[in-house]
Enzyme design. Structure first.
Site, PDB file in Angstrom:
ATOM      1  N   THR A 145     -14.757  -2.864  10.967  1.00 55.96           N
ATOM      2  CA  THR A 145     -13.617  -3.662  10.499  1.00 55.96           C
ATOM      3  C   THR A 145     -13.597  -5.051  11.138  1.00 55.96           C
ATOM      4  OG1 THR A 145     -12.167  -2.853  12.247  1.00 55.96           O
ATOM      5  CG2 THR A 145     -12.159  -1.614  10.196  1.00 55.96           C
TER       6      THR A 145
ATOM      7  N   HIS B 283      -3.568 -12.715   9.391  1.00 52.45           N
ATOM      8  CA  HIS B 283      -3.334 -11.268   9.280  1.00 52.45           C
ATOM      9  C   HIS B 283      -3.535 -10.663  10.660  1.00 52.45           C
ATOM     10  CE1 HIS B 283      -3.046  -7.260   7.791  1.00 52.45           C
ATOM     11  NE2 HIS B 283      -4.265  -6.946   8.178  1.00 52.45           N
TER      12      HIS B 283
ATOM     13  N   ARG C  78     -15.630  -0.143  14.297  1.00 54.95           N
ATOM     14  CA  ARG C  78     -15.965  -1.520  14.638  1.00 54.95           C
ATOM     15  C   ARG C  78     -16.459  -2.334  13.433  1.00 54.95           C
ATOM     16  NH1 ARG C  78     -15.916  -3.249  19.506  1.00 54.95           N
ATOM     17  NH2 ARG C  78     -17.615  -4.719  19.221  1.00 54.95           N
TER      18      ARG C  78
ATOM     19  N   CYS D 248      -4.204  -5.018   2.314  1.00 54.59           N
ATOM     20  CA  CYS D 248      -3.219  -5.807   3.055  1.00 54.59           C
ATOM     21  C   CYS D 248      -3.077  -7.222   2.501  1.00 54.59           C
ATOM     22  CB  CYS D 248      -3.571  -5.851   4.539  1.00 54.59           C
ATOM     23  SG  CYS D 248      -3.561  -4.225   5.303  1.00 54.59           S
TER      24      CYS D 248
ATOM     25  N   GLU E  46       0.834  -1.203   0.000  1.00 53.76           N
ATOM     26  CA  GLU E  46       0.000   0.000   0.000  1.00 53.76           C
ATOM     27  C   GLU E  46       0.868   1.253   0.000  1.00 53.76           C
ATOM     28  OE1 GLU E  46      -3.144   0.037   2.945  1.00 53.76           O
ATOM     29  OE2 GLU E  46      -3.026  -2.139   3.078  1.00 53.76           O
TER      30      GLU E  46
ATOM     31  N   LYS F 139      -5.522  -8.725  19.195  1.00 53.03           N
ATOM     32  CA  LYS F 139      -6.802  -9.358  19.535  1.00 53.03           C
ATOM     33  C   LYS F 139      -7.435 -10.102  18.374  1.00 53.03           C
ATOM     34  CE  LYS F 139      -8.438  -6.221  23.144  1.00 53.03           C
ATOM     35  NZ  LYS F 139      -9.226  -5.010  23.290  1.00 53.03           N
TER      36      LYS F 139
ATOM     37  N   SER G 196      -8.474  -5.282   3.425  1.00 53.22           N
ATOM     38  CA  SER G 196      -9.759  -4.589   3.473  1.00 53.22           C
ATOM     39  C   SER G 196     -10.275  -4.307   2.070  1.00 53.22           C
ATOM     40  CB  SER G 196      -9.607  -3.269   4.222  1.00 53.22           C
ATOM     41  OG  SER G 196      -9.267  -3.530   5.559  1.00 53.22           O
TER      42      SER G 196
ATOM     43  N   THR H   5      -0.332   1.223  15.667  1.00 50.44           N
ATOM     44  CA  THR H   5       0.029  -0.085  15.131  1.00 50.44           C
ATOM     45  C   THR H   5       0.670  -0.061  13.748  1.00 50.44           C
ATOM     46  OG1 THR H   5      -2.223  -0.289  14.295  1.00 50.44           O
ATOM     47  CG2 THR H   5      -1.741  -1.329  16.423  1.00 50.44           C
TER      48      THR H   5
END
Lengths: 379, 135, 361
Positions: free
Chosen positions: C216, C249, C214, C126, C94, C254, C311, C167
């Protein structure tokens, strides 16, 4: 007197930031002074030593410009470039042209207009003297190149930074007595020691300050001099240009300063002397390490002991301040050396006078001694 | 813009490709037209290992045009294990002190932009401290 | 969740090449610098929080091209082949340095693979890195080429103060796909699950991506990862316990942990390849650099499941089996753990400078 190439007139402009003077006016001051001092001789040729006019002043073909500007139209005129040794290279060509018998007289001018541009572009212009593809493109600068040499020198010979103090201390002390110097102020060893680090290991006082400058000498064949001027004539008895690898990384032996050594040896051999026979030495101290290496190249000191030799003071060096004190006018430097040595030999050096000086060795470097040019001047 | 010269030198810059002399087998970097060792014609490409050690170094805080945004940077003479010295920046120092003799290895990095930020990115060799011994 | 499993009537089967293939070489790259989450929090949230310990940050002279060159050199060293044998260099990212002017040609030139090659830059969120690998599998698996290189690498973008700034990291990996008999890791099959699900995007000429908070989660990351993984396992007749390792990925710690648990994997099966806590989310490099960490320690015979996610792109699942060639090859280049251990923490000021967030003119 034998038939020889002699310096009949000299001219110089104080090195500095001459914002109000253009490249041509700067040169004109020195050129007209030299012509006038020689007894208003109209030279048959003009050799202009210049390093950066094409970049900093966007001006090429100084041979035409500088002659035109002082109404010398019609004479031969060309520009000579050999980085920081451009001035000495012009002197060499003037000398060769007369010694060969093709012309009788030549005006040699070394000029650079450092302050015509400002900012990072100026540093980039100075760096043009490096190997553009393989040094400049790594981000090297001429001062950083000297730093690489100095670091290796200090490592190889176990020399402390402070050992280089005499180059700056001598230069500034002499410059204090030179009306054409950029910094007319003596410094102490303590000032040197505590100066701000610039490009390590080089500190502020290891680097000669750049400035605008122009110096000129009028050369003539002694047989062709119609009227002898009031001052003594100084003869050029030795002249030599030697090149080495342009890039530092291509040197067989980085600390050997071969071009410098060979050029000094050849100029002295032509003059029929040994380097030890000179009364003073005008070295190139664009950075202090180069002064030490040049002293060693001349054979005045063993390798690694150049600073000790300069400190001992047994041979006067950079008698009008050198580039450190007088200022580094780039393409002007080599001709300033000729002017200053001439004044010494004539006995016109004022408080800097080397008593009874009869013979001088002047030595100008292009890059890190990629080009080394030596001349022997004698009364 | 100096596109042609950057293009012409891409092999040397990206991968430290020099020459090996076909006459005396001397290793040459940067490439030359004539072998500095035996004066024979030099033309056979040779890719250097990229391993070497710092021969000398300095630090530049005022970069010339094109390098202003890189400053401060460390520049060094690196002695390649095959013999030649090369002038190059040291990178990935992360505050690590540099010393003469420090082992370094070649990496390909951004050197500068050709002109301003609209110009092409010039990539080329730099050297970094040798990575920690592999487990 | 609608059924997407291999049991549905229109399931076309897993992707399997006509000629067996595998990874013959692999190489990771992680830059030296680390931005601790505490630094981002110090600037934006009065030092509250952060999902990972730190993220990897490029030095000022690095980008996707330079990082890809190093990862590719590592892969070639492990494969032990002449780079001239490569017939393709494909880079998914990207963060290609140019909008127009390929990264892959510079990389191919630098590693000595030019000029008899295919080369292309992929932008596929990604999932661009694994898409490059699947393309390489097709090229080699069809017999058109013996070796091809697929790279996933990113200098991930995250808007200042955004959750992504904690991140979005830098790094990735390169893989050489070659004949199975020369492989250090066999590629048994792949399966891709691809839909238009807009949970994250970056418009042309925008510096930073937007994301759906959220959104995602369930409809995006989990839906695709789980669908791809479940289909792969069902169609190949495997279950979680058949795999020594799984790599997913990893936009944060989490998500892959929850996906793994849902699929029946134990924490120890994913811990080796879970690098996001120490290098951040390297976008197109995230799953495949997790895999390099696994290959650095796996034993011959170990089975590995890797599932990427992009995504608006989807997921690629890979079923892999390590061969005994791993033992002699993995020590030929710098390992993932060595790159991670080489770390110099930086403050937010240097981060802003290194990542080109300062307007200098």
């Amino acid at each position: 007197m034998n038939s020889e190439v002699v310096i009949a007139g000299v001219g110089q402009v104080p090195v500095g930031e001459h914002y109000h003077l253009s490249l041509r006016s700067l040169a004109a001051k020195a050129m007209l002074a030299a012509i006038h001092e020689a007894g208003d001789i109209r030279p048959q040729a003009v050799f202009a030593g210049n390093m950066l006019a094409g970049t900093l002043s966007r001006q090429s073909n100084l041979g035409a410009l500088l002659t035109d500007n002082i109404n010398l139209r019609g004479v031969e005129g060309t520009t000579v470039e050999a980085a920081g040794a451009s001035g000495a290279a012009a002197l060499r060509l003037g000398y060769l042209a007369i010694a060969s018998g093709y012309i009788d007289s030549a005006l040699v001018v070394g000029v650079d207009k450092y302050t015509d541009s400002v900012g990072a572009d100026v540093d980039a212009a100075l760096a043009q003297t490096l190997d553009s593809d393989y040094e400049l493109m790594a981000g090297l600068t001429p001062v950083a190149q000297a730093a690489l040499v100095m670091r290796r020198y200090m490592h190889t010979y176990n020399v402390a930074h402070e050992a280089f103090a005499p180059v700056a201390v001598n230069g500034h002390a002499r410059a204090a007595n030179n009306p054409n110097a950029m910094f007319r102020k003596a410094i102490t060893v303590e000032q040197y020691r505590s100066a701000e680090d610039q490009v390590s290991p080089l500190n502020l006082y290891d680097i000669a300050p750049y400035g605008d400058g122009a110096a000129a000498v009028l050369l003539i064949h002694s047989d062709k001099l119609e009227k002898k001027p009031d001052h003594p004539l100084v003869r050029i008895t030795g002249s030599s240009v030697v090149t080495d690898t342009l890039a530092l990384h291509d040197r067989q032996e980085m600390l050997a300063w071969y071009a410098a050594a060979f050029s000094i040896e050849r100029a002295c051999r032509q003059a029929g002397i040994m380097p030890q026979d000179v009364d003073f030495f005008e070295y190139d101290d664009a950075c202090s390490i180069y002064a030490a290496l040049s002293v060693e190249a001349a054979g005045f000191a063993r390798r690694g002991t150049g600073c000790e030799f300069i400190a001992a003071g047994s041979l006067p060096v950079a008698t009008m301040g050198g580039q450190k004190g007088r200022g580094n006018s780039l393409g002007g430097s080599g001709v300033y050396q000729a002017v200053e040595a001439t004044l010494q030999l004539r006995g016109q050096a004022g408080k800097n006078q080397v008593p009874g000086a009869k013979r001088a060795l002047i030595h100008n470097l292009g890059g890190a001694a990629a080009t080394a040019i030596s001349h022997v001047l004698e009364l | 813009m100096e596109i042609p010269r950057h293009w012409r030198l891409k092999q040397q810059r990206y991968a430290l490709v020099g020459e090996v002399c076909p006459h005396c087998e001397g290793k040459i970097f940067p490439p030359r037209d004539v072998c500095p060792h035996c004066s024979g014609e030099a033309k056979t490409p040779y890719a250097f290992s990229g391993r070497g050690e710092v021969y000398s170094y300095t630090r530049i805080s005022d970069g010339p045009a094109g390098f202003e945004e890189s400053a401060p940077y460390t520049i060094a003479l690196v002695k390649l294990e095959e013999g030649p010295l090369v002038t190059a920046q040291l990178t990935d120092l992360g505050g690590q002190p540099v010393d003469i003799g420090m082992p370094v290895e070649m990496v390909t990095r951004r050197i500068r932009s050709d002109g301003d930020e609209r110009g092409m990115i010039v990539y080329g060799y730099k050297f970094r401290p040798v990575m920690a011994a592999q487990a | 969740m609608e059924s997407t499993n291999a049991s549905t009537a229109n399931f076309p089967g897993l992707l399997k090449p006509a000629r067996p293939v595998g990874f013959t070489g692999y190489g990771a790259y992680v830059p030296r610098y680390r931005l601790p989450n505490s630094e981002v929090a110090r600037i934006w949230t009065d030092a509250k929080g952060g999902p990972v310990k730190e993220k990897a940050v490029t030095g000022p002279d690095e980008d996707v091209i330079t990082m890809s060159i190093e990862a590719a050199r590592n892969a070639i060293a492990r494969a032990g082949i002449s780079p001239l044998l490569l017939r393709a260099v494909w880079i998914g990212s990207e963060s290609h340095p140019y909008a127009v002017k390929p990264s892959s040609t510079v990389v191919a030139e630098a590693i000595g693979a030019s000029p008899h090659i295919q080369a292309a830059d992929l932008e596929f969120a990604c999932k661009a890195g694994t898409e490059a690998i699947v393309a390489a599998i097709g090229l080699v698996g069809s017999g058109m080429a013996d070796y091809a290189m697929g790279i996933g690498m990113d200098t991930a973008q995250g808007k200042p103060a955004d959750a992504l700034e904690y991140t979005a990291g830098c790094g990735g990996a390169a893989y050489i796909i070659g004949p199975a008999e020369d492989a250090l890791c066999l590629i048994e099959s792949t399966y891709s699950y691809v839909t238009d699900t807009p949970d994250f995007w970056r418009r042309a000429e925008q510096k930073y991506p937007e994301h759906g908070q959220r959104f995602t989660g369930d409809p995006a990351y989990f839906k695709h990862i789980l669908a791809a993984a479940e289909t792969m396992m069902e169609a190949s007749g495997t279950k979680a316990s058949d795999y020594q390792y799984a790599v997913f990925h990893q936009p944060n710690p989490k998500f892959p942990q929850r996906a793994a648990a849902t699929l029946g994997f134990k924490p120890e099966q994913i811990s080796t390849g879970l690098l996001v806590p120490v290098i951040g989310n390297t976008y197109a490099g995230a799953a495949i650099i997790g895999l390099t960490a696994v290959l650095d320690v796996a034993q011959p015979g170990d089975r590995i499941l890797m599932v990427s996610y992009g995504s608006g792109a989807g997921s690629d699942a890979f079923s892999l089996v390590v061969t005994d060639k791993i033992l002699e090859r993995r020590d030929r280049a710098t390992k993932t753990a060595d790159y991670i251990a080489r770390r110099t923490p930086i403050d937010y000021g240097n981060y802003v400078r290194y990542r080109g967030k300062l307007a200098l003119r």
